[in-house]
Design an enzyme around this catalytic site. Structure first.
Site, PDB file in Angstrom:
ATOM      1  N   HIS A 122      11.620 -33.704  29.298  1.00  0.00           N
ATOM      2  CA  HIS A 122      12.234 -32.788  30.265  1.00  0.00           C
ATOM      3  C   HIS A 122      11.947 -33.358  31.653  1.00  0.00           C
ATOM      4  O   HIS A 122      10.907 -33.979  31.872  1.00  0.00           O
ATOM      5  CB  HIS A 122      11.565 -31.422  30.089  1.00  0.00           C
ATOM      6  CG  HIS A 122      12.177 -30.306  30.872  1.00  0.00           C
ATOM      7  ND1 HIS A 122      11.939 -30.137  32.208  1.00  0.00           N
ATOM      8  CD2 HIS A 122      12.997 -29.292  30.492  1.00  0.00           C
ATOM      9  CE1 HIS A 122      12.589 -29.049  32.628  1.00  0.00           C
ATOM     10  NE2 HIS A 122      13.243 -28.526  31.604  1.00  0.00           N
ATOM     11  N   ASP A 199       3.128 -31.646  27.111  1.00  0.00           N
ATOM     12  CA  ASP A 199       4.003 -30.625  27.653  1.00  0.00           C
ATOM     13  C   ASP A 199       4.289 -29.657  26.501  1.00  0.00           C
ATOM     14  O   ASP A 199       5.068 -29.968  25.594  1.00  0.00           O
ATOM     15  CB  ASP A 199       5.284 -31.294  28.172  1.00  0.00           C
ATOM     16  CG  ASP A 199       6.370 -30.297  28.502  1.00  0.00           C
ATOM     17  OD1 ASP A 199       6.225 -29.103  28.182  1.00  0.00           O
ATOM     18  OD2 ASP A 199       7.402 -30.718  29.069  1.00  0.00           O
ATOM     19  N   GLN A 202       7.771 -25.995  24.885  1.00  0.00           N
ATOM     20  CA  GLN A 202       8.572 -25.553  23.732  1.00  0.00           C
ATOM     21  C   GLN A 202       7.758 -25.403  22.454  1.00  0.00           C
ATOM     22  O   GLN A 202       8.304 -24.974  21.434  1.00  0.00           O
ATOM     23  CB  GLN A 202       9.737 -26.532  23.479  1.00  0.00           C
ATOM     24  CG  GLN A 202      10.735 -26.610  24.617  1.00  0.00           C
ATOM     25  CD  GLN A 202      11.455 -25.282  24.908  1.00  0.00           C
ATOM     26  OE1 GLN A 202      11.434 -24.354  24.088  1.00  0.00           O
ATOM     27  NE2 GLN A 202      12.072 -25.181  26.064  1.00  0.00           N
ATOM     28  N   LYS A 225       8.392 -18.460  28.309  1.00  0.00           N
ATOM     29  CA  LYS A 225       9.064 -18.931  27.090  1.00  0.00           C
ATOM     30  C   LYS A 225       8.404 -18.349  25.842  1.00  0.00           C
ATOM     31  O   LYS A 225       8.870 -18.555  24.736  1.00  0.00           O
ATOM     32  CB  LYS A 225       9.041 -20.457  27.033  1.00  0.00           C
ATOM     33  CG  LYS A 225       9.885 -21.107  28.149  1.00  0.00           C
ATOM     34  CD  LYS A 225       9.927 -22.594  27.990  1.00  0.00           C
ATOM     35  CE  LYS A 225      10.420 -23.306  29.235  1.00  0.00           C
ATOM     36  NZ  LYS A 225      11.862 -23.208  29.439  1.00  0.00           N
ATOM     37  N   CYS A 365      18.059 -30.467  31.361  1.00  0.00           N
ATOM     38  CA  CYS A 365      17.020 -31.187  32.110  1.00  0.00           C
ATOM     39  C   CYS A 365      16.499 -32.413  31.360  1.00  0.00           C
ATOM     40  O   CYS A 365      15.323 -32.773  31.469  1.00  0.00           O
ATOM     41  CB  CYS A 365      15.851 -30.279  32.491  1.00  0.00           C
ATOM     42  SG  CYS A 365      16.312 -28.991  33.635  1.00  0.00           S
TER      43      CYS A 365
HETATM   44  N1  PLP Z   1       9.160 -28.971  29.489  1.00  0.00           N
HETATM   45  C1  PLP Z   1      10.029 -28.613  28.539  1.00  0.00           C
HETATM   46  C2  PLP Z   1      10.038 -29.344  27.236  1.00  0.00           C
HETATM   47  C3  PLP Z   1      10.907 -27.561  28.777  1.00  0.00           C
HETATM   48  O1  PLP Z   1      11.772 -27.205  27.828  1.00  0.00           O
HETATM   49  C4  PLP Z   1      10.859 -26.893  30.017  1.00  0.00           C
HETATM   50  C5  PLP Z   1      11.797 -25.812  30.322  1.00  0.00           C
HETATM   51  O2  PLP Z   1      12.811 -25.633  29.717  1.00  0.00           O
HETATM   52  C6  PLP Z   1       9.924 -27.304  30.962  1.00  0.00           C
HETATM   53  C7  PLP Z   1       9.081 -28.347  30.671  1.00  0.00           C
HETATM   54  C8  PLP Z   1       9.802 -26.630  32.298  1.00  0.00           C
HETATM   55  O3  PLP Z   1       9.395 -25.321  32.132  1.00  0.00           O
HETATM   56  P1  PLP Z   1       9.275 -24.372  33.414  1.00  0.00           P
HETATM   57  O4  PLP Z   1      10.649 -24.330  34.017  1.00  0.00           O
HETATM   58  O5  PLP Z   1       8.847 -23.072  32.865  1.00  0.00           O
HETATM   59  O6  PLP Z   1       8.293 -24.995  34.319  1.00  0.00           O
END
Ligand code: PLP
Length: 408
Positions: A122, A199, A202, A225, A365
């Site tokens: 992401h 990270d 998900q 999430k 993203c």
């Molecule tokens: N990393 C992953 C794999 C994501 O799917 C997302 C958001 O969709 C993020 C990071 C970023 O999350 P946030 O917008 O809550 O910071």
């Protein structure tokens, strides 16, 4: 018994209709999940009964608010089988990853060093490292994603060597839906003295997470999430690594004593809470953790596996669809993204929306991943504890409508 039809009733928004009275079918949980009444109530109760700043002032509300904040922090840490002093509250995964740049990487990564990440990240786990690498004069390398949408472990092993200071990777890809073997990778990384940032945006909503068993050094997650409120998440940091970090925000709340010449700081993790924290959202996230714990994360992950398997089986029957990521449901978690042959993902999403079905379309993203495979854009259906097989059946009927509209 885990019954998503009963669980659905805990989420008031799922009662709504949209688009001229169509029942809402919410399949955009990877972007953000809906919130159960218990979470909503906890926030309302905090503001109607207990609101006061924490730490400050010896009065009843200040005392209650402080106790609620600390209790909530304990609950959140426990949810991840971590110690409270390993948790820094953050706004979300993005902030948590950026915080690693400022709190750790600034002091430990320099010219000639390598940050290893992957092609499936992401932007939140890619852009901060790209910008940091340019600024510091270190390099950034990417582990390949295979044609079937999995992390190329042979490539990872080749690239993981002395001089790689950090592996920064997603636990579960938000586009491919693939689960990465982060425990195995953490072991490999530690052999060559490399730290690992996971990270968990998900994975936290779907998988039971034991921070110590995962063996990584940093684990970032977003409360919103995992049926919690927006604006709160966290960064878990291995206790040993904390010794080699410093806060990146300074000010009130995180100090012991201040004179005009110098400052002494509070203990970890209080030293990492500068200024007034979002107490209500922290309390809300603790309520979300309690809600998920009550359902049982073992049941949550089982439910997710059933949904993913069902969705893959139904979607692959539609000849116009190309599903991205592995076709083996056992390798996936949380979502299924696809391309409708000859129809743009935004058109697919719009037709589904007209049927009351909320999905996401675009690049989610993950532009470099989309560019690598020349996908343009994909449509993603994603799930949570309240998702039912019937929701997926509605999606399949919605896709038939795409067929009718576009005649292909
Ligand atoms: N990393 C992953 C794999 C994501 O799917 C997302 C958001 O969709 C993020 C990071 C970023 O999350 P946030 O917008 O809550 O910071």
């Amino acid at each position: 018994m885990f019954d998503p039809n009963i669980i659905k009733k805990d989420f008031p928004i799922l009662n709504r209709t949209v688009r001229n009275g169509k029942p809402l079918v919410y399949l955009d949980s990877a972007a953000t999940s809906q919130k159960p009444q218990a979470v909503i109530d906890s926030i309302v109760e905090y503001y109607t009964q207990h609101n006061a700043n924490v730490h400050r002032g010896i009065h009843a509300l200040g005392d209650e608010s402080t106790r609620m904040f600390y209790a909530a922090r304990n609950t959140i840490a426990k949810f991840f089988s971590a110690d409270t002093n390993e948790l820094i509250l953050m706004r979300n995964t993005t902030e948590a990853i950026n915080a690693v740049v400022y709190m750790w990487a600034e002091d430990h990564v320099s010219v000639g060093d390598v940050i290893l990440t992957t092609e499936m990240e992401h932007h939140s786990n890619l852009v901060p490292w790209q910008v940091f690498a340019k600024r510091k004069g270190c390099s950034i390398e990417y582990v390949r994603v295979t044609e079937s949408g999995e992390l190329d472990m042979a490539d990872l092993k080749k690239k993981l060597r002395k001089g790689v200071k950090l592996v920064a990777m997603s636990h579960v890809s938000n586009t491919l839906g693939v689960m990465n073997p982060v425990a195995e990778i953490s072991k490999l990384a530690h052999v060559v003295g490399t730290l690992v940032l996971v990270d968990g945006a998900q994975s936290a909503p779907h998988l039971p997470i034991d921070f110590h068993k995962l063996g990584c050094d940093f684990f970032a997650f977003s409360g919103h999430k995992m049926v919690g409120p927006m604006g709160i998440g966290g960064l878990l940091v291995r206790a040993e690594v904390f010794k080699h970090m410093h806060p990146f925000l300074y000010g009130g709340g995180m100090i012991n004593e201040v004179s005009l010449d110098t400052t002494t700081f509070a203990d970890v993790p209080d030293a990492y809470i500068a200024g007034t924290p979002d107490v209500a959202s922290t309390v809300g996230l603790a309520a979300a953790c309690n809600y998920l714990s009550k359902l049982g994360m073992e049941q949550v992950v089982k439910h997710d596996a059933e949904l993913v398997s069902y969705a893959l089986n139904q979607l692959k029957k539609i000849s116009q669809l190309h599903i991205v990521g592995p076709m083996d449901a056992r390798k996936r978690c949380g979502s299924v993204a696809f391309i409708y042959d000859g129809v743009h993902a935004h058109d697919v999403a719009q037709i589904l929306d007209s049927e009351g079905i909320a999905v996401r379309s675009g690049h989610h993203c993950t532009m470099p991943l989309h560019a690598k495979f020349k996908w343009g854009a994909t449509t993603r259906a994603s799930f949570n504890v309240y998702t039912t097989k019937e929701d997926i059946d509605v999606l399949i009927r919605g896709i038939q409508k795409v067929k009718e509209v576009f005649g292909k």
